[in-house]
Design a protein around this motif. Structure first.
Motif, PDB file in Angstrom:
ATOM      1  N   GLN A  91      38.620   8.177  12.679  1.00  8.75           N
ATOM      2  CA  GLN A  91      37.103   7.201  12.859  1.00  8.75           C
ATOM      3  C   GLN A  91      36.366   7.508  13.347  1.00  8.75           C
ATOM      4  OE1 GLN A  91      36.455   4.460  10.120  1.00  8.75           O
ATOM      5  NE2 GLN A  91      38.261   5.673   9.514  1.00  8.75           N
ATOM      6  N   GLU A 196      40.973  -2.518  12.738  1.00 15.35           N
ATOM      7  CA  GLU A 196      40.355  -3.075  11.619  1.00 15.35           C
ATOM      8  C   GLU A 196      39.698  -3.263  11.507  1.00 15.35           C
ATOM      9  OE1 GLU A 196      43.772  -6.547  11.857  1.00 15.35           O
ATOM     10  OE2 GLU A 196      45.546  -4.923  11.305  1.00 15.35           O
ATOM     11  N   LYS A 197      38.953  -3.719  12.339  1.00 17.54           N
ATOM     12  CA  LYS A 197      37.695  -5.072  12.269  1.00 17.54           C
ATOM     13  C   LYS A 197      36.204  -2.820  11.363  1.00 17.54           C
ATOM     14  CE  LYS A 197      34.184  -7.308  13.208  1.00 17.54           C
ATOM     15  NZ  LYS A 197      34.201  -7.594  14.969  1.00 17.54           N
ATOM     16  N   THR A 199      36.833   0.006   9.546  1.00 21.65           N
ATOM     17  CA  THR A 199      37.985  -0.182   8.223  1.00 21.65           C
ATOM     18  C   THR A 199      37.936  -1.434   7.775  1.00 21.65           C
ATOM     19  OG1 THR A 199      39.974  -0.289   8.929  1.00 21.65           O
ATOM     20  CG2 THR A 199      39.135   1.495   8.947  1.00 21.65           C
ATOM     21  N   GLY A 200      38.148  -2.442   7.759  1.00 21.66           N
ATOM     22  CA  GLY A 200      37.821  -3.171   7.259  1.00 21.66           C
ATOM     23  C   GLY A 200      39.648  -3.807   6.407  1.00 21.66           C
ATOM     24  N   GLU A 201      40.406  -3.542   7.041  1.00 23.75           N
ATOM     25  CA  GLU A 201      41.396  -3.122   6.729  1.00 23.75           C
ATOM     26  C   GLU A 201      42.560  -3.149   7.299  1.00 23.75           C
ATOM     27  OE1 GLU A 201      43.835  -0.208   4.584  1.00 23.75           O
ATOM     28  OE2 GLU A 201      42.132   1.482   4.737  1.00 23.75           O
ATOM     29  N   ASP A 202      44.607  -4.089   7.204  1.00 24.09           N
ATOM     30  CA  ASP A 202      45.223  -3.821   8.392  1.00 24.09           C
ATOM     31  C   ASP A 202      45.365  -2.640   8.616  1.00 24.09           C
ATOM     32  OD1 ASP A 202      48.016  -5.144   9.084  1.00 24.09           O
ATOM     33  OD2 ASP A 202      48.375  -3.413   8.500  1.00 24.09           O
ATOM     34  N   GLU A 204      48.470  -1.471  10.057  1.00 19.32           N
ATOM     35  CA  GLU A 204      49.469  -0.582  10.043  1.00 19.32           C
ATOM     36  C   GLU A 204      49.229  -0.111   8.580  1.00 19.32           C
ATOM     37  OE1 GLU A 204      52.381  -3.017  10.097  1.00 19.32           O
ATOM     38  OE2 GLU A 204      52.326  -3.580  12.343  1.00 19.32           O
ATOM     39  N   ARG A 205      48.911  -0.861   7.860  1.00 14.62           N
ATOM     40  CA  ARG A 205      48.550  -0.304   6.091  1.00 14.62           C
ATOM     41  C   ARG A 205      47.975   1.176   6.802  1.00 14.62           C
ATOM     42  NH1 ARG A 205      45.933  -4.297   3.947  1.00 14.62           N
ATOM     43  NH2 ARG A 205      47.487  -4.951   3.450  1.00 14.62           N
ATOM     44  N   TYR A 206      46.174   1.163   6.624  1.00 13.20           N
ATOM     45  CA  TYR A 206      45.482   2.329   7.464  1.00 13.20           C
ATOM     46  C   TYR A 206      46.157   3.528   8.255  1.00 13.20           C
ATOM     47  CZ  TYR A 206      41.820   5.621   8.653  1.00 13.20           C
ATOM     48  OH  TYR A 206      41.027   6.774   8.914  1.00 13.20           O
ATOM     49  N   ARG A 209      49.284   4.802   5.160  1.00 13.15           N
ATOM     50  CA  ARG A 209      48.548   6.211   4.518  1.00 13.15           C
ATOM     51  C   ARG A 209      47.777   6.998   4.964  1.00 13.15           C
ATOM     52  NH1 ARG A 209      44.587   2.676   2.662  1.00 13.15           N
ATOM     53  NH2 ARG A 209      42.497   3.864   3.842  1.00 13.15           N
ATOM     54  N   GLU A 210      46.706   6.514   6.401  1.00 14.35           N
ATOM     55  CA  GLU A 210      45.845   8.359   6.534  1.00 14.35           C
ATOM     56  C   GLU A 210      46.187   8.652   7.493  1.00 14.35           C
ATOM     57  OE1 GLU A 210      42.994   8.902   5.149  1.00 14.35           O
ATOM     58  OE2 GLU A 210      43.097   7.472   3.664  1.00 14.35           O
TER      59      GLU A 210
END
Length: 388
Positions: A91, A196-197, A199-202, A204-206, A209-210
């Protein structure tokens, strides 16, 4: 609960040039020495260029005698911090986060006021924020010689914000930015919330994936239940000999560790992850250079060189990069040469296996010496001797 052993910082400086190739027989013998020193089980993966070696020694279950295997899924504890740091630096590379910006810019509700302006994102990632550790509040019985609080929280699901506030409400360990830094899981819980702030997503999920999938890791994940996938070892601790027989914590809700230490992986996957990182496959050259800017960090009675979610280890054959980790009953060490050519990751299925002296200080264990010898053999080759 972050470091398994810190002996890498005790060796002499040099260039990161390993030698001797992979002495497979000697490597297996070094694992046997760890078992003979008292470890229940150890599994290791070593890589030199396109050559690999995998080995294991000991038992995964002390009751049944089931043997450990090199491909076992393992809780990697604080090695998770490197994954989280990589996600944050992605990020940074995209311009969504500034390393030297105040944390209060991104998380004003959690870190408000002057404190939020003085602590930067970089300070979270290199442990110089001096925000307190929250683990002592979650597991207070450990300092009293009891595993009662570990048992009480075995299946408890902690909210990430709860962990962050526990640390933020604790007494600071120093002024923001001062060195040596002080290890605190709160830093990397906050790093997850920061992720999270923006990316707007969880988080752990980010990271899955990334970072995990992008690195090609198919046996690495955040847990969704208290149970490890197979094959796995049990996870033992005797709390420095105060608990006999050792207690198994292979079934545990890892929400207490979150983005600071909840990931599970295999030794092969860890080598693959650090190789991808050091080859520039996960972040750009500028971000990797920032990651490798180190400061002194206090680790017990020693000091270690710590970057942004990564340790610098100095071995007899040179400087290496990686991380150590510890979850209840499982310890990990993953170390790579700067070019990612020479690598070693090992997991052990017992923690707090040392003994305490009359003053309550941890005494060195023969297990630690055997682990150091395996590490030096794996990374430096059979022609180099450990200085420990």
């Amino acid at each position: 609960m972050s470091a398994l052993i810190t002996a890498g910082s005790l060796a002499a400086p040099g260039t990161a040039a390993s030698g001797g190739g992979l002495d497979r027989q000697a490597l297996q013998q070094s694992l046997e020495a760890v078992r003979e020193a008292g470890m229940h089980g150890i599994y290791s993966s070593v890589r030199d260029g396109d050559r690999t070696w995998r080995g294991a020694s000991g038992v995964a279950d002390i009751d049944t005698g089931r043997p450990v295997r090199p491909d076992m899924v393992h809780r990697i504890g604080s090695v998770s911090k490197t994954f989280t740091a990589v996600a944050v630096l992605q990020q940074v590379q995209r311009g969504a986060i500034e390393l030297d910006a105040p944390v209060g810019r991104y998380l004003p509700e959690l870190v408000p006021g002057e404190r939020g302006q003085r602590i930067t994102v970089r300070m979270l990632l290199n442990h110089t924020s001096h925000i307190a550790e929250y683990l002592g509040q979650l597991f207070p019985s450990v300092s009293e010689g009891s595993l009662a609080s570990l048992e009480d929280n075995r299946f408890r699901a902690f909210a990430v914000e709860e962990l962050a506030r526990l640390g933020l409400d604790g007494a600071a360990t120093g002024e923001p930015g001062t060195v040596p830094g002080a290890h605190s899981n709160t830093n990397f819980v906050l790093a997850g919330l920061l992720l999270e702030k923006v990316t707007g997503e969880d988080a752990e999920r980010y990271i899955t994936r990334e970072v995990i999938h992008r690195a090609g890791l198919w046996h690495t994940s955040f847990p969704r239940t208290p149970y490890l996938p197979r094959p796995h070892s049990k996870a033992y601790t005797s709390l420095f000999g105060l608990v006999d027989p050792p207690r198994d914590y292979s079934v545990y809700n890892m929400s207490w560790a979150s983005t600071a230490g909840a990931i599970m992986s295999t030794m092969d996957d860890l080598n693959r992850f650090f190789r991808a990182l050091l080859h520039g496959e996960l972040i750009g050259a500028a971000q990797l250079a920032e990651m490798q800017k180190t400061v002194a960090m206090q680790v017990g009675q020693d000091k270690a060189d710590y970057g942004l979610g990564i340790y610098a280890f100095t071995l007899p054959c040179g400087r290496f990069w990686g991380h150590t980790g510890r979850a209840f009953g499982m310890g990990t060490r993953s170390v790579s040469s700067p070019d990612g050519r020479r690598q070693m990751s090992f997991g052990v299925n017992s923690t707090w296996y040392q003994r305490l002296d009359e003053n309550g200080n941890v005494e060195p264990s023969p297990i630690d010496d055997a682990l150091v010898k395996h590490e030096v053999l794996a990374l430096c080759g059979s022609g180099v001797q450990s200085l420990r």
